[in-house]
Design a protein around this motif. Structure first.
Motif, PDB file in Angstrom:
ATOM      1  N   GLY A 582      24.858  37.208  47.062  1.00  0.00           N
ATOM      2  CA  GLY A 582      24.522  36.713  45.732  1.00  0.00           C
ATOM      3  C   GLY A 582      25.218  35.444  45.303  1.00  0.00           C
ATOM      4  O   GLY A 582      24.914  34.890  44.243  1.00  0.00           O
ATOM      5  N   GLY A 583      26.186  34.978  46.096  1.00  0.00           N
ATOM      6  CA  GLY A 583      26.853  33.732  45.740  1.00  0.00           C
ATOM      7  C   GLY A 583      27.964  33.897  44.732  1.00  0.00           C
ATOM      8  O   GLY A 583      28.047  33.180  43.727  1.00  0.00           O
ATOM      9  N   ASN A 584      28.853  34.828  44.985  1.00  0.00           N
ATOM     10  CA  ASN A 584      29.952  35.136  44.062  1.00  0.00           C
ATOM     11  C   ASN A 584      31.168  34.244  44.298  1.00  0.00           C
ATOM     12  O   ASN A 584      31.331  33.665  45.367  1.00  0.00           O
ATOM     13  N   PRO A 585      32.071  34.177  43.307  1.00  0.00           N
ATOM     14  CA  PRO A 585      33.379  33.556  43.560  1.00  0.00           C
ATOM     15  C   PRO A 585      34.205  34.434  44.489  1.00  0.00           C
ATOM     16  O   PRO A 585      34.076  35.667  44.477  1.00  0.00           O
ATOM     17  N   TRP A 586      35.036  33.798  45.290  1.00  0.00           N
ATOM     18  CA  TRP A 586      35.916  34.500  46.218  1.00  0.00           C
ATOM     19  C   TRP A 586      37.357  34.384  45.727  1.00  0.00           C
ATOM     20  O   TRP A 586      37.727  33.424  45.050  1.00  0.00           O
ATOM     21  N   ILE A 587      38.166  35.342  46.135  1.00  0.00           N
ATOM     22  CA  ILE A 587      39.588  35.288  45.811  1.00  0.00           C
ATOM     23  C   ILE A 587      40.282  34.201  46.624  1.00  0.00           C
ATOM     24  O   ILE A 587      41.047  33.386  46.090  1.00  0.00           O
ATOM     25  N   LEU A 588      40.029  34.155  47.922  1.00  0.00           N
ATOM     26  CA  LEU A 588      40.766  33.209  48.773  1.00  0.00           C
ATOM     27  C   LEU A 588      40.422  31.764  48.424  1.00  0.00           C
ATOM     28  O   LEU A 588      41.274  30.878  48.521  1.00  0.00           O
ATOM     29  N   THR A 589      39.185  31.508  48.029  1.00  0.00           N
ATOM     30  CA  THR A 589      38.803  30.148  47.659  1.00  0.00           C
ATOM     31  C   THR A 589      39.492  29.726  46.368  1.00  0.00           C
ATOM     32  O   THR A 589      39.928  28.582  46.212  1.00  0.00           O
ATOM     33  N   THR A 590      39.583  30.661  45.427  1.00  0.00           N
ATOM     34  CA  THR A 590      40.281  30.388  44.167  1.00  0.00           C
ATOM     35  C   THR A 590      41.749  30.078  44.437  1.00  0.00           C
ATOM     36  O   THR A 590      42.327  29.141  43.856  1.00  0.00           O
ATOM     37  N   LEU A 591      42.354  30.830  45.319  1.00  0.00           N
ATOM     38  CA  LEU A 591      43.755  30.601  45.669  1.00  0.00           C
ATOM     39  C   LEU A 591      43.927  29.317  46.476  1.00  0.00           C
ATOM     40  O   LEU A 591      44.974  28.659  46.382  1.00  0.00           O
ATOM     41  N   LYS A 615      44.414  39.240  38.208  1.00  0.00           N
ATOM     42  CA  LYS A 615      43.523  39.916  37.262  1.00  0.00           C
ATOM     43  C   LYS A 615      42.396  40.656  37.971  1.00  0.00           C
ATOM     44  O   LYS A 615      41.885  41.660  37.439  1.00  0.00           O
ATOM     45  N   HIS A 616      42.022  40.221  39.156  1.00  0.00           N
ATOM     46  CA  HIS A 616      40.840  40.775  39.816  1.00  0.00           C
ATOM     47  C   HIS A 616      41.169  41.636  41.036  1.00  0.00           C
ATOM     48  O   HIS A 616      40.377  41.737  41.980  1.00  0.00           O
ATOM     49  N   VAL A 617      42.337  42.262  41.001  1.00  0.00           N
ATOM     50  CA  VAL A 617      42.612  43.271  42.023  1.00  0.00           C
ATOM     51  C   VAL A 617      41.711  44.470  41.788  1.00  0.00           C
ATOM     52  O   VAL A 617      41.198  44.692  40.684  1.00  0.00           O
ATOM     53  N   THR A 618      41.518  45.269  42.820  1.00  0.00           N
ATOM     54  CA  THR A 618      40.786  46.521  42.671  1.00  0.00           C
ATOM     55  C   THR A 618      41.651  47.521  41.903  1.00  0.00           C
ATOM     56  O   THR A 618      42.858  47.301  41.732  1.00  0.00           O
ATOM     57  N   PRO A 619      41.086  48.633  41.435  1.00  0.00           N
ATOM     58  CA  PRO A 619      41.907  49.623  40.724  1.00  0.00           C
ATOM     59  C   PRO A 619      43.109  50.114  41.524  1.00  0.00           C
ATOM     60  O   PRO A 619      44.124  50.493  40.943  1.00  0.00           O
ATOM     61  N   SER A 620      43.021  50.096  42.845  1.00  0.00           N
ATOM     62  CA  SER A 620      44.153  50.531  43.668  1.00  0.00           C
ATOM     63  C   SER A 620      45.129  49.402  43.958  1.00  0.00           C
ATOM     64  O   SER A 620      46.146  49.608  44.623  1.00  0.00           O
ATOM     65  N   GLY A 621      44.817  48.187  43.473  1.00  0.00           N
ATOM     66  CA  GLY A 621      45.749  47.076  43.614  1.00  0.00           C
ATOM     67  C   GLY A 621      45.512  46.187  44.807  1.00  0.00           C
ATOM     68  O   GLY A 621      46.354  45.340  45.126  1.00  0.00           O
ATOM     69  N   GLY A 632      32.537  40.486  36.945  1.00  0.00           N
ATOM     70  CA  GLY A 632      33.954  40.339  37.272  1.00  0.00           C
ATOM     71  C   GLY A 632      34.510  41.493  38.069  1.00  0.00           C
ATOM     72  O   GLY A 632      35.699  41.505  38.390  1.00  0.00           O
ATOM     73  N   GLU A 633      33.664  42.456  38.428  1.00  0.00           N
ATOM     74  CA  GLU A 633      34.117  43.587  39.231  1.00  0.00           C
ATOM     75  C   GLU A 633      34.163  43.210  40.712  1.00  0.00           C
ATOM     76  O   GLU A 633      33.597  42.200  41.138  1.00  0.00           O
ATOM     77  N   THR A 634      34.828  44.049  41.498  1.00  0.00           N
ATOM     78  CA  THR A 634      34.857  43.842  42.947  1.00  0.00           C
ATOM     79  C   THR A 634      33.443  43.838  43.498  1.00  0.00           C
ATOM     80  O   THR A 634      32.638  44.711  43.176  1.00  0.00           O
ATOM     81  N   ALA A 635      33.141  42.859  44.356  1.00  0.00           N
ATOM     82  CA  ALA A 635      31.778  42.710  44.858  1.00  0.00           C
ATOM     83  C   ALA A 635      31.637  42.953  46.358  1.00  0.00           C
ATOM     84  O   ALA A 635      30.586  43.388  46.808  1.00  0.00           O
ATOM     85  N   TRP A 636      32.697  42.675  47.143  1.00  0.00           N
ATOM     86  CA  TRP A 636      32.490  42.739  48.596  1.00  0.00           C
ATOM     87  C   TRP A 636      33.828  42.741  49.327  1.00  0.00           C
ATOM     88  O   TRP A 636      34.732  41.997  48.974  1.00  0.00           O
ATOM     89  N   VAL A 637      33.936  43.579  50.316  1.00  0.00           N
ATOM     90  CA  VAL A 637      35.029  43.674  51.291  1.00  0.00           C
ATOM     91  C   VAL A 637      36.376  44.006  50.629  1.00  0.00           C
ATOM     92  O   VAL A 637      36.959  43.175  49.935  1.00  0.00           O
ATOM     93  N   VAL A 638      36.857  45.192  50.899  1.00  0.00           N
ATOM     94  CA  VAL A 638      38.164  45.648  50.390  1.00  0.00           C
ATOM     95  C   VAL A 638      38.931  46.315  51.519  1.00  0.00           C
ATOM     96  O   VAL A 638      38.423  47.263  52.117  1.00  0.00           O
ATOM     97  N   PRO A 639      40.163  45.882  51.780  1.00  0.00           N
ATOM     98  CA  PRO A 639      40.748  44.603  51.369  1.00  0.00           C
ATOM     99  C   PRO A 639      40.383  43.521  52.376  1.00  0.00           C
ATOM    100  O   PRO A 639      40.080  43.820  53.532  1.00  0.00           O
TER     101      PRO A 639
END
Length: 660
Positions: A582-591, A615-621, A632-639
């Motif tokens: 779907g073309g979501n933002p990624w954590i690693l790209t933001t970092l 702010k966008h960690v999963t409920p388990s951290g 803004g919820e988790t969308a793909w691949v954990v962790p």
């Protein structure tokens, strides 16, 4: 292609998104927030996976209606879940309105043992005594194969034994079971609470139950399920016997101590902010589980799409991902894991000096889409980073030098004499073929690292040659890869496209050419790829081809932030018009942008990008790969291991500038 019906049944048992992982770097499990165990890998963290389905439930006073599976939210059970602080043990509390028993479940793998522990505390929360019967159901697909498995009950060991070929799993408890069934419809029998005592079947599943009589109001009873693995039946049964020889509390204390010692050996988080420090610690814990105990392989993520229904799989070792992870290990004072990885990397190198796209734990080539020239380049760059971190240990240099020499020679041979850039290969996202700007930056970094190694080895001739090629790459990037119209570097040149894409581009006035390749097929190539991509930051960080404060680099970073920021939830997408999941933002790209802003001196902006990850960690951290662009919820691949590595690096970069 897997049928849609079969895929849906598979996803009922094994969803794409998991909530937690637990393991000991040889055994790895993925779990849900209801406590359901979805997958179990052993003796390596990438392959093979052995579990089809494992369920746990309760039956009270032999009442009608069958077993209530407390790992099932649909049955009315409510769950609270999270990691035991400072460990990789995962704890779930389950309760159900009007149901008089509460459950606490703790999952962990014992370090150094082929043993996964599921410890249960069952509390009578009602106002009258109860007979509580605990049911376990397990279905195994040993070595990811549905055929030829055997399940048997071994009375002497009071255990269910699942085995196929060289793998076996013995399931037993701290208490003697009250009943069992091997195969012959075990699931339906367990659901109805009526096991028939069948002792052996050529089926993958079985069930057991334990009964606790007259549990008083407020009383808690404990039960431990051990899953012991072995190469063959005797090994598995021996491992189970070892598990039963000590109380569960002793295994738990050993596990807690192991993780405490691991964290104590790491550099402390350089921030006093509780949220930053908590994610820093969880990142170190998660990254350790993604580093194979025996081989040192670092995998991208626990597998979650084994049918390749939405992606090409993640439980492999990519040289690029791993190079970022090892630099994070180095920053965190855990360089021994980096050294072990690079020892492994020597086994994955091809005879011609290249490293291919991705590999299994044993160094064998995994399913792939073709050469990504940045993979081997990143490994050379990462080796140098570890070498410097280690204090320039000569023993490490001597071990890796033959691979470095071959690797650098391959990179030199792969230069396009027309452009001075590396020849076409797949990009870092594995989606297109071109002479990519990021790949060129990675090759520059790899050759510079190799030249530094060569100089330490007294090979000034090779150092000079490799540095000259690297300088030519840098010159070619400036000459050929700048897009003045968009105030950004091109993503690449000589982009391979389909015939339809090519014809549409030519109609728009873009430049390109067509040439004949093997067997009379035609290849359609556009002169440039103008798409703005986060990976263009790689020119500056980490590979240093272009200075951070170069006007072109500044303009490129600003274009990235302007064009790739997700409008609703923030965060940075990979590139323009990205449509993966779907073309979501990624954590690693933001970092990644946080890294650049830190080096640029824009600390407030860098901190905001870091806080986005927190702010966008999963409920388990844990850190996912992607964040849903709408919710803004988790969308793909954990962790995602790379996400956690980029976080560690972002924290240290800010700390080194005195900005945490």
């Amino acid at each position: 292609m897997i049928s849609q019906e079969r895929l849906q049944d598979h996803l009922r048992k094994k969803p794409y998104l998991v909530d937690a992982i637990a393991g000991n770097s040889a055994m790895l499990a993925s779990l849900g927030n209801t406590g359901r165990l979805y997958r179990l890998w052993w003796p390596h963290i990438d392959f093979p996976q052995h579990v089809d389905e494992i369920r746990t439930g309760l039956l009270l006073d032999r009442t009608p209606g069958g077993v209530s599976w407390f790992d099932e939210a649909e049955a009315g059970w409510q769950h609270k879940a999270g990691y035991v602080p400072h460990t990789n043990a995962y704890r779930v509390s389950a309760s159900r309105p009007e149901y008089p028993v509460k459950v606490e479940q703790t999952d962990y793998a014992v370090p150094g043992q082929p043993l996964f522990v599921r410890a249960y505390r069952l509390t009578n929360d009602g106002n009258e005594a109860r007979n509580i019967t605990f049911y376990y159901y397990g279905s195994f697909r040993i070595a990811e194969n549905e055929l030829y498995a055997t399940t048997e009950f071994r009375g002497e060991q009071d255990a269910l034994l699942h085995h196929r070929h060289q793998y076996a799993f013995a399931i037993g408890s701290s208490h003697e079971c009250a009943g069992y069934q091997a195969g012959s419809g075990a699931w339906h029998a367990a659901a109805n609470g009526e096991l028939n005592g069948n002792e052996i079947d050529m089926q993958p599943d079985g069930a057991m139950f334990w009964t606790f009589a007259n549990v008083a109001p407020g009383q808690t009873v404990e039960l431990t399920i051990y899953i012991a693995a072995g190469h063959g039946r005797n090994e598995a049964l021996s491992a189970l016997a070892e598990a039963k020889s000590r109380p569960q509390s002793a295994w738990y204390d050993d596990t807690v101590s192991y993780w405490a010692n691991y964290l104590a050996a790491a550099a402390p988080c350089p921030s006093n902010d509780p949220a930053i420090a908590e994610l820093y610690e969880r990142s170190l814990l998660a990254m350790k589980l993604m580093a194979d105990e025996e081989t040192g392989t670092i995998v991208a993520a626990p597998e979650f799409d084994e049918n390749f229904s939405r992606c090409g799989g993640y439980a492999y070792s990519w040289g690029r991902d791993a190079a970022f992870v090892t630099t994070a290990f180095n920053k965190a004072g855990l360089g021994s894991l980096s050294e072990k990885f690079y020892e492994w990397a020597l086994s994955a190198q091809d005879p011609d000096g290249s490293w291919q796209q991705r590999h299994y734990h044993d160094g064998r080539l995994a399913p792939h889409w073709g050469l990504q020239i940045d993979e081997g380049s990143s490994l050379l760059w990462g080796m140098w980073d570890y070498y410097v971190y280690s204090g320039e240990q000569q023993s490490f240099l001597d071990r890796v030098w033959p691979a470095v020499e071959k690797g650098a020679a391959f990179l030199v041979s792969y230069i396009d004499q027309e452009t001075g850039l590396p020849k076409p290969s797949r990009d870092l996202w594995e989606e297109r073929e071109a002479e990519h700007t990021y790949s060129a930056a990675a090759v520059f970094g790899g050759l510079q690292a190799a030249a530094s190694f060569a100089r330490r080895q007294g090979r000034e001739d090779l150092a000079t040659e490799w540095e000259q090629v690297a300088r030519k790459i840098a010159e070619s990037i400036e000459e050929l890869c700048w897009n003045d119209e968009r105030s950004s570097y091109y993503r690449g040149v000589k982009l391979t496209v389909s015939k339809g894409e090519y014809e549409a581009a030519i109609e728009r006035g873009e430049a390109g050419h067509v040439f004949q390749r093997n067997k009379g097929y035609w290849k359609h190539v556009l002169e440039v790829d103008p798409i703005v991509d986060i990976s263009l930051l790689g020119l500056s960080v980490p590979f240093g081809v272009v200075a951070v404060d170069s006007p072109r680099m500044v303009q490129t970073a600003d274009a990235i932030e302007r064009l790739l920021t997700s409008p609703k939830v923030g965060g940075i997408k990979r590139y323009e018009n990205d449509n993966y999941i779907g073309g979501n933002p990624w954590i690693l790209t933001t970092l990644w942008l946080s890294h650049y802003r830190t080096l640029q001196g824009r600390y407030e902006d860098a901190r905001k990008l870091l806080d986005y990850a927190v702010k966008h960690v999963t409920p388990s951290g844990l850190l996912p790969e992607q964040v849903d662009q709408n919710t803004g919820e988790t969308a793909w691949v954990v962790p995602l291991t790379w996400s956690h590595a980029m976080y560690i690096l972002a924290v240290h970069l800010l700390a080194e500038k005195g900005q945490l």
